[in-house]
Every structure is written in structure tokens, then in C-alpha cells.
Design a protein around this motif. Structure first.
Motif, PDB file in Angstrom:
ATOM      1  N   LYS A   1       6.894   0.848 -34.001  1.00 40.91           N
ATOM      2  CA  LYS A   1       5.461   0.557 -34.149  1.00 40.91           C
ATOM      3  C   LYS A   1       4.630   1.798 -34.478  1.00 40.91           C
ATOM      4  N   PHE A   2       5.233   2.972 -34.444  1.00 41.40           N
ATOM      5  CA  PHE A   2       4.488   4.223 -34.544  1.00 41.40           C
ATOM      6  C   PHE A   2       5.020   5.105 -35.674  1.00 41.40           C
ATOM      7  N   ILE A   3       4.289   6.212 -35.946  1.00 41.72           N
ATOM      8  CA  ILE A   3       4.883   7.307 -36.725  1.00 41.72           C
ATOM      9  C   ILE A   3       5.724   8.073 -35.714  1.00 41.72           C
ATOM     10  N   SER A   4       7.033   8.012 -35.857  1.00 40.89           N
ATOM     11  CA  SER A   4       7.915   8.552 -34.818  1.00 40.89           C
ATOM     12  C   SER A   4       8.465   9.924 -35.193  1.00 40.89           C
TER      13      SER A   4
ATOM     14  N   GLY B   1       1.711   6.630 -22.620  1.00 42.61           N
ATOM     15  CA  GLY B   1       1.628   5.604 -23.660  1.00 42.61           C
ATOM     16  C   GLY B   1       0.227   5.081 -23.881  1.00 42.61           C
ATOM     17  N   PRO B   2      -0.700   5.897 -24.426  1.00 33.32           N
ATOM     18  CA  PRO B   2      -2.047   5.398 -24.717  1.00 33.32           C
ATOM     19  C   PRO B   2      -1.975   4.157 -25.620  1.00 33.32           C
ATOM     20  N   LYS B   3      -2.870   3.194 -25.383  1.00 31.25           N
ATOM     21  CA  LYS B   3      -2.784   1.897 -26.079  1.00 31.25           C
ATOM     22  C   LYS B   3      -2.877   2.008 -27.600  1.00 31.25           C
ATOM     23  N   ASP B   4      -3.736   2.900 -28.098  1.00 30.95           N
ATOM     24  CA  ASP B   4      -3.954   2.965 -29.552  1.00 30.95           C
ATOM     25  C   ASP B   4      -3.141   4.071 -30.220  1.00 30.95           C
ATOM     26  N   SER B   5      -1.986   4.391 -29.671  1.00 34.82           N
ATOM     27  CA  SER B   5      -1.205   5.519 -30.203  1.00 34.82           C
ATOM     28  C   SER B   5      -0.822   5.333 -31.666  1.00 34.82           C
ATOM     29  N   GLU B   6      -0.970   6.419 -32.417  1.00 34.96           N
ATOM     30  CA  GLU B   6      -0.512   6.443 -33.805  1.00 34.96           C
ATOM     31  C   GLU B   6       0.886   7.061 -33.879  1.00 34.96           C
ATOM     32  N   TYR B   7       1.113   8.084 -33.025  1.00 33.96           N
ATOM     33  CA  TYR B   7       2.385   8.810 -33.048  1.00 33.96           C
ATOM     34  C   TYR B   7       3.223   8.490 -31.810  1.00 33.96           C
TER      35      TYR B   7
END
Length: 437
Positions: free
Chosen positions: A100-103, A140-146
Motif C-alpha cells: 500500500k506504500f512506497i516501500s 504506523g501513522p494512518k496517512d503514511s506515504e512511505y
């Protein structure tokens, strides 16, 4: 809402993952042995229930995440399968979750934890970032991009991941209980490189990483000016290091870090290269570098009665060398006393001469009994085999901790991946007690 149950929640990766799922509004609980581990502190702060192992912990409707250390015959796993519940291994769950993220996976034989912590901290100044660090911390912030995570090579667990980016710090022979030789380690990292989707950031000063092939661009960093990101004009003081970064031979920015040691400059360079690739501004990177407080058990300093006590996870000759170099830069006018507890009989046997060489650069060396692993047999090896290889080295028993007192205002480096902290606590107690008498 799904209830996640973690089998072995005190494991360093498991604890971090439980924290991430909790922070992103999931219901989380877990089970483990009753012995205290520092990885449980952030779980308790979040009021995540930690239960004793018991098959009755498992009820229908749960999603089970099982630590890699627990076999399918574990009573809780058996019960879960009887109830028809899905049992997902830690590394498999993590591989799916990061989609779900830029990992960004951070891997390498040494420096993974520190670099993961630094990268997460710097990226947080740019955009919300979830992170999983091998010292047992996660967020784990809810709106994480990374999503920044530590990717461990042991048993090739990192091959469960296909990150957008990977930072590779170095390749060295370690985990001799699993890897046959250096070629086997190289093979594992080579496979990992092929799983990266956007770019591989690798330390170009490491000859083994120069041989890595990937399907994506490989961006090299290091001290050598042939690297894409090179550190030059380095100035070292007791307060840290300042250096100019050149990107493909063009001056980019002057960075400062509050940590000592060459390895900390390299860790920072890997982070700078990744952030540059992602369009993070140089001033934001510098702000993150300057405010980074470090990670648990990586040159953690306390001062007791004019003595400097350092707790460090160093458990491989290369890491010991780096820790000693850091101490000499930070405390140039003090004696350096190394107190080392080898971790696993297999590693000690395979690297005995290398351990002796790296420790010999300290002013005084004390060696604690080898901390064995449950997965190995001791054989005939004892700590005296290492004592005999280092001139002047002494075997240190816990009940004789007061012998360290002889070195007065020294820097005491307590190093190891086992329970070397009990030696620190004993020495600290001795010093405080002596002062009050």
C-alpha cells in the motif's frame, strides 16, 4: 474490525509490526514467554495485551501472525489450524502489507537498524512514514506515504519482500549457522537485488556490492569519488562529522551529523541518496540528520561516576571495529575498555581470529562467556579460546564485575547481542553503591 493475534509478539520484528497495526486503528494482542524483553515496552505503552502462550488464546475470527521462530507444531498454531483460521508467517504478512506504500527495505550485514531508524526519521520530515525497525520499534501513522523497514538476510527471509527501493549497506560473512560461506551470502543478496522495483541504493566502497546486478538503476554511495553520491572534505570532531556531498561529481550540499565514526557517514549517505531520488529537499534531509537520536542499543551512552558506559549491539568483528572507531573519535583522551560477550558458538568459532584482531585495538579487553543460541550445540569451544588469542585479555565473570573499577575515567564499551546488559547493570550498581558508601 479484525483482531490480529501475534504468536511471539516480543520478537523484535513482531513487536514493531504489532505497533504499526495498532497505530493504524487495528485491534492487536499477542502471546509470548513471560521473561522480560525490552521490545515489550512500546507494546505496554500502547496497552496492547501480552498473554502467556496458551492454546486457549486462539478463538475464531482472529487473524494469526506467527513469528518465524515458532514451528507449526506450536500449540497456538495447531489450535488456529483446527479452527480453520489463517496463519500468516511474519515475513509473508509484511511483504503483503507494504504493497500500500512506497516501500524502502534496508538490508546489509551491518548497519541495518541504524540506517532504517535514520531513514524513517528523515522521511518523516517530508511525508507521513510508517516504519519497522529491528530494535523493536514501529509506527504506523494512518496517512503514511512511505513504509521503511529493516530487511533481514537470515534464512533468506528478505526474499519475501518486493520493495520499491532497497538500501544495501554492505555484504559480509555472518550467520554461519545458516550460510555456508561468503558466496552463499552473496547469492542471497543477489536474489534480493532482483526483487527491487524502482532503484537500488548500494555502498559502492563495498567490493561485494560492486558485483550486484539488478533490473533497476543501481545508485552507489561512499567515500570513493567514483560513487554517484560521494562524501568529500570530511571534518571529524568529538561532536560528530561534517562532509560535502557530490552527486556524480557535482557539489550538492554540506551535511553535518551528530554521530561519530565512518560507518555513520556511510549510513547518512545511503539515506541522502534515497531521499534525493525521491525529491526530498536538502534542508529537510539536514534537519532530520541533525535531530536523529539514534536507535536502541547502538552506542547508547550513560555517564556514571565520571565513567562513560556504552551499550552496543556489536556482535561481529566489523561492527566491533566500527564501535571502537566511534569511541576513539568521540572520546580521544580516554582509555577504551572493551567488554565483549560473543553471540552464538557457530559465529565465534567461524570468526575467532577476526574477533581477536578487532578487539585488540582497545586499551583493555574483558571477555564474557559465550551466549549460546537454542538452535546450536556448544561443542568444545569456550571463551578461553578467544582470551588466548588477545594479549592481556581477561575472562570476566559477572560476580567479579568490580575488577573493571581499576580503569577509572575510562570509556567502557559493553558489546554483544546476547544479555551483555546484565554486566552493565551490575557494574553500574557497583559504582553507585561504592559512591554511597
Amino acid at each position: 474490525m479484525t483482531l490480529f493475534h501475534f504468536i511471539g509478539i516480543k520478537g523484535s520484528g513482531m513487536s514493531s509490526l504489532a505497533q504499526i497495526l495498532h497505530d493504524s486503528a487495528n485491534e492487536v494482542q499477542g502471546s509470548d514467554v513471560e521473561k522480560y524483553f525490552f521490545t515489550e515496552d512500546p507494546l505496554r505503552e500502547r496497552q496492547i495485551p501480552i498473554l502467556a502462550f496458551d492454546e486457549n488464546n486462539i478463538t475464531s475470527g482472529m487473524t494469526i501472525i506467527a513469528g518465524n521462530a515458532f514451528p507449526d507444531s506450536h500449540p497456538e498454531i495447531v489450535k488456529a489450524k483446527e479452527l480453520g483460521l489463517e496463519v500468516i508467517r511474519y515475513h509473508v504478512f509484511l511483504g503483503n502489507y507494504m504493497e500500500k506504500f512506497i516501500s524502502v527495505g534496508v538490508t546489509g550485514s551491518h548497519g541495518k537498524t541504524s540506517t532504517t531508524g535514520l531513514l524513517a526519521h528523515v522521511l518523516e520530515g517530508h511525508s507521513p512514514t510508517s516504519y519497522l525497525i529491528g530494535d523493536g520499534t514501529g509506527s504506523g501513522p494512518k496517512d503514511s506515504e512511505y513504509f521503511v523497514f529493516e530487511a533481514c538476510e537470515y534464512k533468506r527471509h528478505f526474499l519475501a519482500y518486493e520493495p520499491d527501493y532497497a538500501i544495501m549497506t554492505n555484504i559480509d560473512f555472518d550467520h554461519p549457522d545458516y550460510f555456508r560461506d561468503l558466496a552463499d551470502v552473496m547469492d542471497a543478496f543477489g536474489e534480493m537485488a532482483l526483487r527491487v522495483r524502482k532503484a537500488l541504493i548500494a555502498c559502492g566502497d563495498d567490493g561485494h556490492l560492486q558485483q550486484i546486478h539488478a533490473k533497476v538503476p543501481v545508485v552507489y554511495y561512499g567515500f570513493d569519488e567514483s560513487n554517484d553520491f560521494a562524501a568529500k572534505n570530511i571534518k571529524k570532531t568529538v561532536d560528530g562529522s561534517t562532509f560535502d556531498v557530490f552527486v556524480r561529481n557535482e557539489f550538492y550540499y554540506t551535511f553535518s551529523i551528530p554521530q561519530a565514526g565512518d560507518h555513520t557517514i556511510l549510513n547518512a549517505l545511503g539515506v541522502i541518496a534515497l531521499c534525493h531520488y525521491e525529491g526530498v529537499g536538502a534542508s529537510i534531509i539536514q534537519e532530520g540528520l541533525s535531530t536523529f537520536q539514534g536507535v536502541k542499543r547502538r552506542f547508547s551512552v550513560m555517564e556514571v561516576e565520571e565513567r562513560i558506559l556504552v551499550d552496543d549491539y556489536a556482535h561481529h568483528p566489523t561492527e566491533i571495529q566500527a564501535t571502537l572507531q566511534t569511541a576513539k573519535q568521540k572520546y580521544p583522551n580516554r582509555e577504551i575498555v572493551a567488554i565483549f560477550q560473543p553471540h552464538t558458538f557457530t559465529r565465534t568459532a567461524a570468526l575467532l581470529s577476526e574477533f581477536a584482531d578487532s578487539l585488540s585495538t582497545a586499551d583493555h579487553v574483558y571477555l564474557c562467556d559465550i551466549f549460546g543460541s537454542a538452535r546450536e550445540k556448544a561443542g568444545n569451544l569456550t571463551i578461553n579460546d578467544l582470551v588466548d588469542k588477545i594479549p592481556g585479555a581477561k575472562h570476566l565473570e559477572l560476580e567479579d564485575i568490580q575488577v573493571l573499577d581499576a580503569h577509572n575515567r575510562a570509556v567502557y564499551l559493553f558489546m554483544g547481542a546476547g544479555d551483555v546488559q546484565k554486566y552493565i547493570h551490575a557494574f553500574k550498581s557497583h559504582l553507585v553503591q561504592e559512591e554511597t558508601e
